[in-house]
Every structure is written in structure tokens, then in C-alpha cells.
Design a protein around this motif. Structure first.
Motif, mmCIF file in Angstrom:
data_model
loop_
_atom_site.group_PDB
_atom_site.id
_atom_site.type_symbol
_atom_site.label_atom_id
_atom_site.label_comp_id
_atom_site.label_asym_id
_atom_site.label_seq_id
_atom_site.Cartn_x
_atom_site.Cartn_y
_atom_site.Cartn_z
ATOM 1 N N GLU A 150 0.976 -1.173 -0.071
ATOM 2 C CA GLU A 150 -0.288 0.011 0.186
ATOM 3 C C GLU A 150 0.831 1.271 0.129
ATOM 4 N N PHE A 151 0.518 2.049 -0.858
ATOM 5 C CA PHE A 151 1.487 3.286 -1.046
ATOM 6 C C PHE A 151 1.986 3.972 -0.191
ATOM 7 N N HIS A 152 1.402 4.399 0.959
ATOM 8 C CA HIS A 152 1.633 5.127 1.994
ATOM 9 C C HIS A 152 2.842 4.156 2.713
ATOM 10 N N ALA A 153 3.053 2.953 2.726
ATOM 11 C CA ALA A 153 4.027 2.130 3.256
ATOM 12 C C ALA A 153 5.465 2.118 2.444
ATOM 13 N N GLN A 154 5.230 2.498 1.313
ATOM 14 C CA GLN A 154 6.268 2.061 0.568
ATOM 15 C C GLN A 154 7.742 2.825 0.904
ATOM 16 N N THR A 155 7.865 4.147 1.469
ATOM 17 C CA THR A 155 9.241 4.551 1.945
ATOM 18 C C THR A 155 9.487 3.766 3.225
ATOM 19 N N ALA A 156 8.476 3.269 4.005
ATOM 20 C CA ALA A 156 8.453 2.513 5.317
ATOM 21 C C ALA A 156 9.341 1.276 4.821
ATOM 22 N N VAL A 157 8.922 0.557 3.863
ATOM 23 C CA VAL A 157 9.452 -0.797 3.491
ATOM 24 C C VAL A 157 10.774 -0.486 2.748
ATOM 25 N N GLU A 158 11.074 0.559 2.014
ATOM 26 C CA GLU A 158 12.472 0.728 1.777
ATOM 27 C C GLU A 158 13.132 0.880 2.791
ATOM 28 N N CYS A 159 12.705 1.648 4.077
ATOM 29 C CA CYS A 159 13.394 1.789 5.151
ATOM 30 C C CYS A 159 14.081 0.559 5.631
ATOM 31 N N ALA A 160 12.825 -0.282 5.860
ATOM 32 C CA ALA A 160 13.158 -1.503 6.525
ATOM 33 C C ALA A 160 14.270 -2.524 5.728
ATOM 34 N N ILE A 161 14.113 -2.601 4.221
ATOM 35 C CA ILE A 161 14.826 -3.290 3.716
ATOM 36 C C ILE A 161 16.276 -2.729 3.684
ATOM 37 N N ARG A 162 16.586 -1.441 3.862
ATOM 38 C CA ARG A 162 17.861 -0.945 4.084
ATOM 39 C C ARG A 162 18.410 -1.188 5.614
ATOM 40 N N LEU A 163 17.491 -1.472 6.341
ATOM 41 C CA LEU A 163 17.907 -1.816 7.705
ATOM 42 C C LEU A 163 18.239 -3.334 7.742
ATOM 43 N N HIS A 164 17.556 -4.172 6.931
ATOM 44 C CA HIS A 164 17.595 -5.542 7.031
ATOM 45 C C HIS A 164 18.974 -6.212 7.281
ATOM 46 N N LYS A 165 19.981 -5.813 6.697
ATOM 47 C CA LYS A 165 21.354 -6.401 6.776
ATOM 48 C C LYS A 165 21.977 -6.091 8.021
ATOM 49 N N LYS A 166 21.568 -5.143 9.018
ATOM 50 C CA LYS A 166 22.330 -4.375 9.978
ATOM 51 C C LYS A 166 21.565 -5.017 11.246
ATOM 52 N N PHE A 178 18.022 -0.407 20.141
ATOM 53 C CA PHE A 178 18.636 -1.775 20.919
ATOM 54 C C PHE A 178 18.651 -1.599 22.364
ATOM 55 N N ARG A 179 18.565 -2.715 22.948
ATOM 56 C CA ARG A 179 18.626 -2.680 24.436
ATOM 57 C C ARG A 179 19.733 -1.824 25.102
ATOM 58 N N CYS A 180 20.867 -1.640 24.359
ATOM 59 C CA CYS A 180 21.994 -1.595 24.669
ATOM 60 C C CYS A 180 22.050 0.034 24.857
ATOM 61 N N GLY A 181 20.937 0.554 24.190
ATOM 62 C CA GLY A 181 20.854 2.284 23.939
ATOM 63 C C GLY A 181 21.433 2.803 22.643
ATOM 64 N N THR A 182 21.917 2.087 21.779
ATOM 65 C CA THR A 182 22.292 2.272 20.470
ATOM 66 C C THR A 182 21.132 2.121 19.592
ATOM 67 N N SER A 183 21.049 2.859 18.344
ATOM 68 C CA SER A 183 19.972 2.771 17.501
ATOM 69 C C SER A 183 20.502 3.080 15.709
ATOM 70 N N ILE A 184 19.668 2.637 15.122
ATOM 71 C CA ILE A 184 19.907 2.988 13.621
ATOM 72 C C ILE A 184 18.653 3.431 12.924
ATOM 73 N N LYS A 185 18.886 4.306 11.977
ATOM 74 C CA LYS A 185 17.661 4.881 11.541
ATOM 75 C C LYS A 185 17.878 5.067 9.926
ATOM 76 N N GLU A 186 16.494 4.688 9.442
ATOM 77 C CA GLU A 186 16.594 5.167 7.872
ATOM 78 C C GLU A 186 15.269 6.106 7.606
ATOM 79 N N GLU A 187 15.547 6.897 6.438
ATOM 80 C CA GLU A 187 14.538 7.925 6.288
ATOM 81 C C GLU A 187 14.375 8.070 4.865
ATOM 82 N N PHE A 188 13.363 8.041 4.116
ATOM 83 C CA PHE A 188 13.221 8.627 2.685
ATOM 84 C C PHE A 188 11.644 9.419 2.656
ATOM 85 N N ASP A 189 12.025 10.460 2.092
ATOM 86 C CA ASP A 189 10.843 11.349 1.648
ATOM 87 C C ASP A 189 9.925 10.770 0.634
#
Length: 492
Positions: free
Chosen positions: A291-307, A409-420
Motif C-alpha cells: 500500500e503506497f503510504h507504506a512504500q518508503t517505510a518498506v524501503e527503510c526496512a529493507i535498507r535496515l535488514h542487513k544491519k 537496541f537494549r544497549c541504547g544504540t540505534s540505527i535509522k533510515e528515512e525516505f521522503d
């Protein structure tokens, strides 16, 4: 001659009785359109992409319910070719089947504004009428069909820019019905009065309700609702051609008109210029049927997958920032009961993409949904509105569909992706084109031979030949019976 001229003048005068939005649609659809290079190129991509989505849908569970007509023997003797099959259908049944197949997997192009929708839904009526007219000796070319496509997109999309039906519980396919009625009436030779009649009757239909897109009623009707709307628009166009009356004040009549009935008295708005804006700004679903409102969210998630794929147990929470429209439509908690539930759940789509680094139509089926990690990740998700995302979603020069996904993550670190902007956006069109063509070829592999795919793509790439090709030859190229005719088409 004088009597004929007087009749024309009287019919034009009658048109002034209609509400202004209807008059505006009638004038636009009835007048010649000379689209520029960008509009024609994008329309070509939309047509090819629609056929790709249709081809992919033929393998989907449930499609057999709509193929071959709803009733036994309904399509006997029909002349409308159903692409990707050996089937032929009657005119209305053909429009229903073609429109439903294009829309089935939620993989076809999209336009988002105050209302949402999929303008290629109108191709059910457009392709069926073009095939029908060709069989009657009025040969339409691919270029003719692309012009009709552009007009239907413009009517549906411009209405969507300024009016929200979903806020009042009504589904966006009302705009498919309106656009299909208008363009089909024009294609069938209707004058302004006939087009106005068809459009006014489409508005008089109103509905349907959006209930089948939302919990607890989410279901498979959303896969054929657009085909239903496009074929209904065609039916209303046919009646108008035969002289069926229109309803000039269907929008504005106190109490009984659309404005008072649907919009609590707010008038239907159509103030924008009708040209080629919608096709030029159409959104393609390039990489995955989400559903198109989720397209960039899925792109973010795919980018995060390997990490994150080897750190799932370490995740404390997943923060998704999105726009207001996404929260209204696809922010879902709790059990998801079927395919239709899952492909309209932001959290489900992000979870699958985080886990697998991809999202396919098969990922909405029960087998994938059994993976316990999907619901575990959904339970860690927090969805909030980002005001900038919501504001720029509506800005005409931006029309972003932004999302961000942050894994903490529980250790306090985080990773983020964003697409406009998603890959299918106008601002990423050149990046998307080769992948759209690859999408088409991959979808066609499901049902066509390599030789046939090569012929289809060769025609598409030779635009001068492609635009001049008769629409009947183009449609026969996709028919399962007709190899000899296909070869003639590719060489012509």
C-alpha cells in the motif's frame, strides 16, 4: 442543416444547467488533448505496468472467481480479449475482469492526495471499449488509448486533490466510476450532453462504503472493487449514449444531492486546471506490492535488514514516523486475518521487510504470516505522526510520502533510515524506469514465453511504432491464443 445546428445549440445550453464540476469534466474529456513528451512517456509506462500487474495477478489465489464471467455462459461469443488468458468476454464483463486483474495485487500505479486511488483502474473500461470499437471497424491506436488514459487519470486524480471521500466512510472507487463513465462516453462517440449524463449518474451512485478495507471487515472485495467501478462507469456511459437522462444538480441539490448527503454540506471541489498533471506525477509501485503510504517505510526496512537481521533478540523497540494519511489507513494493531488485512498493515509490511530484506505478494499469504517473529516485531513498534511528513504530503511541488524507521537496541544504540520520496515518485522517475521495465519482464515470465516477452518489449521501446500500433494488435499480443497473429503484430 439549420435544424441540426439548432439542436446542437439547445444541447449546449442544457449543459449549463449542470453543476460546474461536471461541466468542467465534460469540457476536458470532450475536447482534443495534445499531451507532451513527458505525459506520453509516463502514460506508456503506466500502460505497460498495468499489463505487468495483470499478469502477476493471474497466479494469485481467488482470481478464478472473476475469470470467465461471474455466471456460466455469460461471456459466450464475447469479443473482448482478456490479456494473459485464452478467454474472451462481453464488453461489460471484459471491463470488470481487466480492471479487477490490474488492481488485484495492489501493485498498480497510485495517486495520493486528500483522496487516494489507482488511476490505472480505469483501464478496465478504456481497454474494453477500445477493443470493442476496433471490432466494429473503428480502429484505435495505442496513442489514442494513451490519450484516453491521461484524461481518465486527470479526472480521477484532480478530484482526489481537493475532495476526501474516505473521511466520510466512502471508498475512492467512486472516482474510478466517474472517470471511466466520462472517458468511455467520449470514446463511444457521445456528445457533451451524453458525457454529462454519464458523469452525473456516476455521482448519483455515490458509494461504495470503505468498510471492506478496514478492520474488522477487511476482505478480498478491495481486489475487485475497482473493476466493478470501471465496468459500472462503462454501463452508465452506454446508457447515456442511448439517450438516458442526466441529473444536472446531482452535486448541489439541498438535502438529496451529493454535497449534503456525503460531505455534510461541503461542496464537491474541482477548482484545479485539467491538463496532464496527474499522469506526470503518478506514483509507480516498483519493487514491492505494498500500500503506497507504506512504500518508503518498506524501503527503510529493507535498507535496515542487513544491519539488524542477526540482532533481533537485542531490539528494544522500533519507532516509525509517518504521515497522517498512513496512520488513518494502515496503522493496525492486533490480529490480521487474511491477505487483505496484511497488505494494508504498516507494521506487518515493515516487519516482513526487516526480517527478509524483501516484500513480495507471497509474503501476505498465511504461510509467511505464521512466522512468529512478525508479530514479535509488530509488538515492538511505535507509530507516530511527523508533522512535516503530513504537511509535505499535500504540498503540490513536493507531494512526498515520507516515512522513517528507527530500530533501538537494549544497549541504547540505534540505527535509522528515512525516505521522503519512494522509488516510484516523479522525483525518482529516471532511477525507477529500468526497474519498472524489469518488473514488467519478471511479471510476464509467469505466463509468456521468452520470445513473446521480447516482442512485447521490442514494441514498447520503439515508440514511433508503438504509438501507431492498433490497440487490437496490442491486445492480441497479450492473448494466449494467437501466436501467428502475435508474430504479425511484432513485425508490423
Amino acid at each position: 442543416m439549420e435544424a441540426h445546428r439548432q439542436e446542437i445549440l439547445e444541447r449546449k445550453e442544457q449543459l449549463t444547467d449542470y453543476d460546474e464540476p461536471i461541466r468542467k469534466i465534460v469540457r476536458y474529456v470532450g475536447e482534443p488533448l495534445h499531451p507532451g513528451h513527458e505525459a506520453l512517456e509516463t502514460a506508456s509506462l503506466s500502460l505497460l505496468d498495468a499489463y505487468a500487474c495483470l499478469a502477476a495477478a493471474l497466479k494469485a489465489p481467488g482470481v478464478s472467481r472473476i475469470l470467465g464471467g461471474v455466471f456460466e455462459g455469460e461471456d459466450a461469443g464475447g469479443s473482448i480479449s482478456i490479456p494473459g488468458t485464452h478467454l474472451r468476454a462481453g464488453l461489460l464483463s471484459g471491463a470488470f475482469q481487466i480492471g479487477s486483474l490490474i488492481r488485484w495485487l495492489d501493485y498498480n500505479d497510485t495517486f495520493l492526495a486528500k483522496e487516494w486511488g489507482h488511476p490505472s483502474d480505469n483501464l478496465g473500461a478504456i481497454l474494453a471499449v477500445a477493443d470493442y470499437l476496433s471490432g466494429k471497424g473503428r480502429e484505435l491506436t495505442v496513442a489514442d488509448v494513451l490519450t484516453c488514459l491521461i484524461k481518465a487519470y486527470e479526472v480521477q486524480g484532480t478530484l482526489a486533490l481537493e475532495n476526501s471521500f474516505n473521511r466520510f466512510g466512502f471508498d475512492h472507487v467512486i472516482l474510478v466510476k466517474v472517470a471511466s463513465a466520462a472517458v468511455a462516453a467520449s470514446m463511444l462517440g457521445g456528445d457533451e450532453q451524453a458525457i454529462a449524463s454519464a458523469v452525473s449518474n456516476a455521482f448519483a451512485d455515490a458509494g461504495p462504503l470503505r468498510c471492506y478495507r478496514h478492520f474488522p471487515n477487511t476482505g478480498s472485495r478491495k481486489s475487485w472493487a475497482a473493476g466493478d467501478a470501471s465496468s459500472r462507469g462503462l454501463l452508465l456511459a452506454g446508457l447515456a449514449i442511448k439517450g438516458e437522462m442526466g441529473y444536472p444538480k446531482v452535486l448541489s441539490t439541498p438535502r438529496w444531492g451529493l454535497a449534503d448527503t456525503l460531505f455534510d454540506g461541503a461542496p464537491l471541489s474541482l477548482s484545479g486546471h485539467l491538463g496532464t498533471y496527474i499522469i506526470e506525477n503518478i506514483l509507480f509501485k516498483v519493487s514491492f506490492p505494498a500500500e503506497f503510504h507504506a512504500q518508503t517505510a518498506v524501503e527503510c526496512a529493507i535498507r535496515l535488514h542487513k544491519k539488524i537481521k542477526d540482532r533481533l533478540e537485542e531490539i528494544d523497540r522500533i519507532e516509525i514516523e509517518t504521515h497522517e494519511a498512513a496512520i488513518r489507513i494502515i496503522d493496525k494493531k492486533g490480529p490480521l486475518h487474511n491477505y487483505a488485512d496484511r497488505d494494508h498493515c504498516l507494521q506487518y509490511m515493515v516487519a516482513v521487510a526487516l526480517l527478509n530484506g524483501r516484500l513480495t505478494a507471497d509474503d501476505y499469504e498465511d504461510e509467511m504470516a505464521k512466522n512468529p517473529w512478525i508479530d514479535r516485531l509488530r509488538g515492538l513498534m511505535e507509530v507516530t505522526e511527523n508533522e512535516r511528513f503530513s504537511r509535505e504530503y499535500h504540498e503540490r511541488d513536493k507531494r512526498s510520502i515520507a516515512n522513517s524507521v528507527k530500530v533501538v537496541f537494549r544497549c541504547g544504540t540505534s540505527i535509522k533510515e528515512e525516505f521522503d520520496y519512494p522509488l516510484g515518485h516523479r522525483k525518482r522517475r529516471e532511477e525507477a524506469k529500468p526497474r519498472l521495465l524489469k518488473k514488467a519482464e519478471e511479471c510476464f515470465k509467469e505466463i509468456y514465453s521468452e520470445d513473446k516477452i521480447a516482442r512485447i518489449m521490442q514494441l514498447f521501446h520503439h515508440k514511433e511504432l508503438f504509438y501507431k500500433l492498433s490497440i487490437r494488435e496490442w491486445m492480441e499480443l497479450f492473448h494466449k491464443e494467437g501466436e501467428s497473429h502475435d508474430r504479425r503484430s511484432a513485425k508490423s
